[in-house]
Design an enzyme around this catalytic site. Structure first.
Site, PDB file in Angstrom:
ATOM      1  N   LYS A  47       2.654   6.933   4.164  1.00  0.00           N
ATOM      2  CA  LYS A  47       2.031   5.618   4.295  1.00  0.00           C
ATOM      3  C   LYS A  47       1.686   5.281   5.740  1.00  0.00           C
ATOM      4  CE  LYS A  47       5.286   4.230   0.725  1.00  0.00           C
ATOM      5  NZ  LYS A  47       6.398   3.308   0.405  1.00  0.00           N
ATOM      6  N   PRO A  62       0.836  -1.215   0.000  1.00  0.00           N
ATOM      7  CA  PRO A  62       0.000   0.000   0.000  1.00  0.00           C
ATOM      8  C   PRO A  62       0.869   1.264   0.000  1.00  0.00           C
ATOM      9  CG  PRO A  62      -0.664  -1.526   1.749  1.00  0.00           C
ATOM     10  CD  PRO A  62       0.627  -2.030   1.195  1.00  0.00           C
ATOM     11  N   GLU A  63       0.527   2.194  -0.867  1.00  0.00           N
ATOM     12  CA  GLU A  63       1.209   3.490  -0.918  1.00  0.00           C
ATOM     13  C   GLU A  63       0.189   4.563  -0.513  1.00  0.00           C
ATOM     14  OE1 GLU A  63       3.466   3.898  -4.609  1.00  0.00           O
ATOM     15  OE2 GLU A  63       3.691   1.731  -4.737  1.00  0.00           O
ATOM     16  N   ARG A  68      14.141  -4.384  -6.239  1.00  0.00           N
ATOM     17  CA  ARG A  68      12.799  -4.478  -6.797  1.00  0.00           C
ATOM     18  C   ARG A  68      12.919  -4.317  -8.309  1.00  0.00           C
ATOM     19  NH1 ARG A  68       9.467  -0.618  -2.789  1.00  0.00           N
ATOM     20  NH2 ARG A  68      11.446   0.440  -2.630  1.00  0.00           N
ATOM     21  N   ARG A  73       1.430 -11.078   5.757  1.00  0.00           N
ATOM     22  CA  ARG A  73       2.893 -11.183   5.753  1.00  0.00           C
ATOM     23  C   ARG A  73       3.551 -10.577   6.994  1.00  0.00           C
ATOM     24  NH1 ARG A  73       5.102  -9.919  -0.114  1.00  0.00           N
ATOM     25  NH2 ARG A  73       6.959 -10.726   0.903  1.00  0.00           N
TER      26      ARG A  73
END
Ligand code: ZN
Length: 306
Positions: A61, A2-3, A291, A125
């Site tokens: 965030k 989520p951003e 990434r 997670r």
């Protein structure tokens, strides 16, 4: 992950449900959700039970729920800080609702208008967290984040910069920070101490919009180009927010468990091999900071050294 737009959708969903609500009970099912809390699960439960939430605020965030002060003071001095990590979800459920998959913490609340409800923190997670934290004054005396008028911010959030949708974000300070950074523009956009709220998805999207190669040295950008980057960052964040956020990996949902639909509007992120919406040539993916970066090699060329 989520951003800003995803966290803002969650904040906006929580705000009416928690503002003025009293904490009836707290149930910690998994203490891994409290890694940033200065105490154990029993401490978290005891510290929150009986308290009243004042609202829901957000910077970048991070989101936080300020608590009504326990004494005679008018300003909130404590808040519950939440970070969704990779897969955290904050869900509004009716009282007594069955446990969610990956449920970590549940707050049973009584709202003066809406009655009883549960706020459930679920996290597959376990990189997300909840913590009770102190609020400290903001150095610029502006509200600490979106959704709050208080010029205060949790200590755990104070180290990050304001986000580009914050009215108190200072464009001139951002331009000045970029002029001193030789690192890649994408790395600077991901640096939460320079500008908060942007992650891999919206960095790739903003750079595609600004026609900038992700590896372009930040210090090489003209004032005009930096302004274009800021404009694209804000445009993509606002559009994603209006579309409920990006549920690319099916982890992110709003407080009612619904996915956002901005994934359909992406131009670069996750579109490896698909035609660029501007020039028709394939989007490529390269590894970047453990990434990936997605960009169009034709529209987003690396500038030649002067
Ligand atoms: Zn292109």
């Amino acid at each position: 992950m989520p951003e800003l737009p995803e966290v803002e959708v969650v904040r906006a969903g929580l705000a009416p449900a928690v503002s003025g609500a009293t904490v009836l009970a707290v149930t910690v099912l998994d203490e891994r959700a409290l890694t940033r809390h200065p105490g154990d699960g029993t401490h978290f439960e005891g510290a929150l039970t009986g308290r009243v939430f004042r609202g829901a605020a957000r910077r970048g965030k991070f989101l936080w729920l300020p608590l009504e002060p326990a004494g005679a003071s008018l300003s909130a001095t404590e808040a519950v800080v939440g970070h969704l990590g990779m897969s955290g979800q904050l869900l509004l459920r009716p009282p007594g609702a069955p446990a969610e998959r990956h449920e970590r913490v549940r707050l049973d609340l009584a709202h003066p208008v809406h009655g009883e409800l549960a706020v459930v923190f679920a996290d597959q997670r376990t990189f997300g967290s909840l913590a009770l934290d102190e609020l400290i004054p903001t150095p610029d005396a502006a509200p600490g984040g979106y959704g709050s008028d208080d010029a205060a911010v949790p200590t755990q959030v104070a180290h990050i910069a304001r986000d580009p949708l914050d009215p108190a974000f200072d464009d001139a300070v951002f331009r000045s920070a970029l002029s001193r950074k030789v690192s890649a523009i994408k790395r600077v956009l991901l640096d939460q101490t320079v500008v908060s709220g942007i992650g891999n998805i919206y960095a790739d999207e903003a750079l595609w919009g600004a026609r900038l190669h992700p590896e372009t040295p930040a210090s090489s950008l003209s004032t005009r180009t930096v302004n274009r980057v800021l404009h694209e960052v804000r445009a993509v964040l606002e559009k994603a927010l209006a579309e409920g956020g990006t549920s690319f990996d099916a982890q992110y949902v709003n407080v009612n468990g619904q996915a956002g639909y901005f994934a359909h509007s992406l131009h670069a992120y996750g579109r490896t091999g698909q035609p660029c919406d501007r020039c028709g040539r394939p989007i490529v993916r390269v590894s970047f900071m453990n990434r990936s970066s997605h960009y169009c090699p034709h529209c987003q060329r690396m500038p030649r050294p002067a």
